[in-house]
Design a protein around this motif. Structure first.
Motif, PDB file in Angstrom:
ATOM      1  N   THR A 228       0.728  -1.281   0.063  1.00 44.90           N
ATOM      2  CA  THR A 228      -0.024  -0.152  -0.106  1.00 44.90           C
ATOM      3  C   THR A 228       0.976   1.138  -0.021  1.00 44.90           C
ATOM      4  N   SER A 229       1.953   1.297   0.684  1.00 44.94           N
ATOM      5  CA  SER A 229       3.022   2.335   1.008  1.00 44.94           C
ATOM      6  C   SER A 229       3.626   2.650  -0.478  1.00 44.94           C
ATOM      7  N   ALA A 230       4.271   1.618  -1.193  1.00 42.33           N
ATOM      8  CA  ALA A 230       4.985   1.594  -2.331  1.00 42.33           C
ATOM      9  C   ALA A 230       3.832   2.015  -3.358  1.00 42.33           C
ATOM     10  N   ARG A 231       2.593   1.749  -3.401  1.00 41.74           N
ATOM     11  CA  ARG A 231       1.595   1.941  -4.360  1.00 41.74           C
ATOM     12  C   ARG A 231       1.200   3.630  -4.270  1.00 41.74           C
ATOM     13  N   ALA A 232       1.202   4.189  -2.907  1.00 42.53           N
ATOM     14  CA  ALA A 232       0.804   5.461  -2.685  1.00 42.53           C
ATOM     15  C   ALA A 232       2.046   6.571  -3.031  1.00 42.53           C
ATOM     16  N   GLN A 233       3.158   6.145  -2.720  1.00 41.97           N
ATOM     17  CA  GLN A 233       4.363   6.870  -3.100  1.00 41.97           C
ATOM     18  C   GLN A 233       4.386   7.735  -4.204  1.00 41.97           C
ATOM     19  N   PRO A 234       4.286   7.016  -5.488  1.00 43.79           N
ATOM     20  CA  PRO A 234       4.479   7.744  -6.516  1.00 43.79           C
ATOM     21  C   PRO A 234       3.299   9.171  -6.509  1.00 43.79           C
ATOM     22  N   ASP A 235       2.143   9.050  -6.313  1.00 48.94           N
ATOM     23  CA  ASP A 235       1.341  10.205  -6.152  1.00 48.94           C
ATOM     24  C   ASP A 235       1.908  11.213  -5.058  1.00 48.94           C
ATOM     25  N   GLN A 236       2.203  10.785  -3.907  1.00 54.96           N
ATOM     26  CA  GLN A 236       2.829  11.636  -2.623  1.00 54.96           C
ATOM     27  C   GLN A 236       4.135  12.355  -3.010  1.00 54.96           C
ATOM     28  N   LEU A 237       4.978  11.635  -3.801  1.00 50.55           N
ATOM     29  CA  LEU A 237       6.203  12.213  -3.979  1.00 50.55           C
ATOM     30  C   LEU A 237       6.429  13.033  -5.370  1.00 50.55           C
ATOM     31  N   GLU A 238       5.262  13.063  -6.514  1.00 55.00           N
ATOM     32  CA  GLU A 238       5.478  13.793  -7.577  1.00 55.00           C
ATOM     33  C   GLU A 238       5.814  14.970  -7.417  1.00 55.00           C
ATOM     34  N   THR A 239       4.967  15.660  -6.380  1.00 49.52           N
ATOM     35  CA  THR A 239       5.465  17.300  -6.351  1.00 49.52           C
ATOM     36  C   THR A 239       6.773  17.521  -5.941  1.00 49.52           C
ATOM     37  N   GLN A 240       7.747  16.744  -5.429  1.00 47.63           N
ATOM     38  CA  GLN A 240       8.954  16.989  -5.279  1.00 47.63           C
ATOM     39  C   GLN A 240      10.007  17.041  -6.389  1.00 47.63           C
ATOM     40  N   TYR A 241       9.440  16.575  -7.535  1.00 43.06           N
ATOM     41  CA  TYR A 241      10.158  16.460  -8.833  1.00 43.06           C
ATOM     42  C   TYR A 241       9.620  17.342 -10.062  1.00 43.06           C
ATOM     43  N   GLN A 242       8.924  18.432  -9.522  1.00 43.20           N
ATOM     44  CA  GLN A 242       8.278  19.280 -10.684  1.00 43.20           C
ATOM     45  C   GLN A 242       9.090  19.674 -11.664  1.00 43.20           C
ATOM     46  N   MET A 243      10.743  20.017 -11.470  1.00 41.37           N
ATOM     47  CA  MET A 243      11.550  20.627 -12.239  1.00 41.37           C
ATOM     48  C   MET A 243      12.542  19.445 -12.627  1.00 41.37           C
ATOM     49  N   ASP A 244      12.459  18.173 -12.475  1.00 41.07           N
ATOM     50  CA  ASP A 244      13.316  17.148 -12.947  1.00 41.07           C
ATOM     51  C   ASP A 244      12.612  15.807 -13.228  1.00 41.07           C
ATOM     52  N   GLY A 245      12.076  15.949 -14.548  1.00 38.74           N
ATOM     53  CA  GLY A 245      11.352  14.831 -14.898  1.00 38.74           C
ATOM     54  C   GLY A 245      12.171  13.584 -15.002  1.00 38.74           C
ATOM     55  N   LYS A 246      13.514  13.632 -15.324  1.00 35.57           N
ATOM     56  CA  LYS A 246      14.228  12.322 -15.284  1.00 35.57           C
ATOM     57  C   LYS A 246      14.323  11.718 -13.887  1.00 35.57           C
ATOM     58  N   SER A 247      14.719  12.375 -13.105  1.00 31.80           N
ATOM     59  CA  SER A 247      14.827  11.932 -11.573  1.00 31.80           C
ATOM     60  C   SER A 247      13.441  11.075 -11.335  1.00 31.80           C
ATOM     61  N   TRP A 248      12.486  11.854 -11.632  1.00 31.02           N
ATOM     62  CA  TRP A 248      10.828  11.372 -11.145  1.00 31.02           C
ATOM     63  C   TRP A 248      10.790  10.291 -11.931  1.00 31.02           C
ATOM     64  N   GLY A 249      11.103  10.265 -13.331  1.00 30.06           N
ATOM     65  CA  GLY A 249      10.961   8.941 -13.643  1.00 30.06           C
ATOM     66  C   GLY A 249      11.719   7.634 -13.285  1.00 30.06           C
ATOM     67  N   GLN A 250      12.785   7.941 -12.977  1.00 22.56           N
ATOM     68  CA  GLN A 250      13.725   6.743 -12.388  1.00 22.56           C
ATOM     69  C   GLN A 250      13.028   6.343 -10.932  1.00 22.56           C
ATOM     70  N   ARG A 251      12.550   7.620  -9.976  1.00 19.09           N
ATOM     71  CA  ARG A 251      11.973   6.996  -8.921  1.00 19.09           C
ATOM     72  C   ARG A 251      10.642   6.449  -9.203  1.00 19.09           C
ATOM     73  N   SER A 252       9.980   6.666 -10.104  1.00 20.95           N
ATOM     74  CA  SER A 252       8.543   6.078 -10.295  1.00 20.95           C
ATOM     75  C   SER A 252       8.930   4.605 -10.983  1.00 20.95           C
ATOM     76  N   ALA A 253       9.941   4.392 -11.798  1.00 19.25           N
ATOM     77  CA  ALA A 253       9.972   3.482 -12.288  1.00 19.25           C
ATOM     78  C   ALA A 253      10.369   2.430 -10.864  1.00 19.25           C
ATOM     79  N   TYR A 254      11.599   2.770 -10.053  1.00 17.76           N
ATOM     80  CA  TYR A 254      11.613   1.942  -8.997  1.00 17.76           C
ATOM     81  C   TYR A 254      10.511   1.549  -8.328  1.00 17.76           C
ATOM     82  N   LEU A 255       9.746   2.383  -7.958  1.00 17.87           N
ATOM     83  CA  LEU A 255       8.417   2.286  -7.117  1.00 17.87           C
ATOM     84  C   LEU A 255       7.682   1.193  -7.897  1.00 17.87           C
TER      85      LEU A 255
END
Length: 389
Positions: A228-255
């Motif tokens: 449940t936590s891993a499923r919720a993390q992408p939506d919770q952390l998306e705002t931290q990567y508003q200016m860094d799409g590549k890092s967010w893509g890597q984080r989302s792929a890992y999650l």
């Protein structure tokens, strides 16, 4: 894998990191893709038994300090690769030219190699299954021993009972009657003893089943919370990567990989339980055949020896007692087979699998698909908003 399952089990208990115990790195992670590792060690068919570890590392709630640290992320990714990047061994590398492993052994080794992180709970499940088998063998052994002892008691009472009781009472007819009554008492004592032993046996099975169920529920709930936590993390952390799409893509792929792997852990834990319960049912089936052979065998051996017993001075009384003993012996043997069988229903009730968190309840495919759907919708909305700029 690596240094073997025993070494990996010891590594699981080594707390590292700040505040939280980090999971150990995979002992022998395969390279990316479907290539196999040339240094794989044969996994153990029996998980190493030991105390369940505390809720640290991969069982701890997801925290940035632990799961998203580069080193911890590499360790978790290596464990994920152990499942997703290893092809099934169609020709197991640990088998020689001798007899191939039984399928449950093959299956257990494959699970051990792909999910070493859950070895502790699998060892607990395996210990439960072997404990049920040992208790079953002890139970049927005691039943046959008590059957033989009761039949021997009938023989002694038929041959020597009249003489003993006649000496006490001074009357031959009374001695014969007391010997016959003693046979009935032996039958009743045997019944009572079997009932007491079966009650203890049943309580042990129920208590062991209840304890295993409690531990499996605890582990599956921990996995559900992680999922449940891993499923919720992408939506919770998306705002931290508003200016860094590549890092967010890597984080989302890992999650996403983490979400799918936690679901796979739940699935294969459930499959391992299914395999152990299958072994219990199979063993119970074959022990019934053992009982069908052993019960009449004990009776036949006793009948042959008893009928060859020479009659004492009072042959008429002896033959009467002999007929009574044979009747009671046949009844006792039949009852010992049809009653006090292993209560699989009690095991099933106390395991209470309907209360476990099951793999199907995670709904892994829809969880991942919904995340992709939301990301695609937001991407389209973003393009529509920025198209006129």
């Amino acid at each position: 894998m690596g240094q073997g399952s025993g070494a990996m089990s010891d590594d699981h208990h080594q707390p590292t990191g700040e505040g939280h115990g980090a999971i150990p790195p995979a002992a022998n992670p395969p390279p990316p893709g479907a290539a196999d590792s040339p240094n794989r060690a044969a996994p153990s068919a029996r998980p190493q038994a030991g105390p369940l570890r505390s809720a640290e590392g991969i069982l701890h709630p997801i925290q940035d300090s632990e799961y998203f640290d580069p080193n911890a992320q590499a360790q978790v990714s290596a464990h994920i690769d152990e499942y997703f990047n290893q092809p099934l061994d169609l020709f197991p590398f640990w088998e020689g030219d001798g007899k191939p492993d039984r399928f449950h052994v093959l299956f257990a080794r494959q699970i051990q190699e792909r999910f070493p992180i859950d070895e502790d709970i699998r060892a607990r499940i395996h210990t439960y299954g072997r404990g049920v088998f040992r208790a079953l063998m002890t139970h049927i052994g005691v039943k046959r021993l008590n059957q033989a002892l009761a039949l021997i008691a009938f023989t002694v009472l038929a041959t020597l009972g009249p003489t003993w009781f006649s000496g006490w009472t001074g009357s031959q007819p009374i001695g014969v009657a007391l010997a016959a009554g003693a046979m009935v008492v032996v039958f009743g004592a045997w019944w009572l003893l079997q009932a007491v032993l079966f009650t203890q046996y049943r309580f042990r099975l129920e208590n062991d089943s209840y304890e295993l169920s409690r531990e499996v529920v605890q582990r599956t709930r921990e996995l559900q919370n992680l999922f449940t936590s891993a499923r919720a993390q992408p939506d919770q952390l998306e705002t931290q990567y508003q200016m860094d799409g590549k890092s967010w893509g890597q984080r989302s792929a890992y999650l996403t990989r983490l979400t799918m792997w936690i679901g796979a852990r739940m699935e294969y834990l459930e499959k391992y339980v299914q395999m152990e319960l299958w072994r219990i049912r199979r063993e119970r089936y074959w022990t019934r055949w053992l009982q069908r052979i052993a019960t009449p065998l004990v009776l036949i051996v006793w009948l042959v020896l008893f009928l060859l017993e020479p009659a004492p001075a009072n042959a008429v009384a002896f033959r009467g007692l002999q007929v009574l003993a044979i009747g009671l012996g046949v009844l006792l043997s039949w009852v010992s087979y049809v009653r006090w069988r292993t209560p699989m229903g009690a095991i099933q009730d106390k395991l209470g699998v309907e209360g476990w968190v099951r793999y199907a309840s995670l709904d892994v495919d829809n969880a991942v698909a919904d995340q992709v759907r939301r990301d695609k919708e937001r991407l389209v909305e973003y393009r529509a908003l920025t198209r006129g700029r």
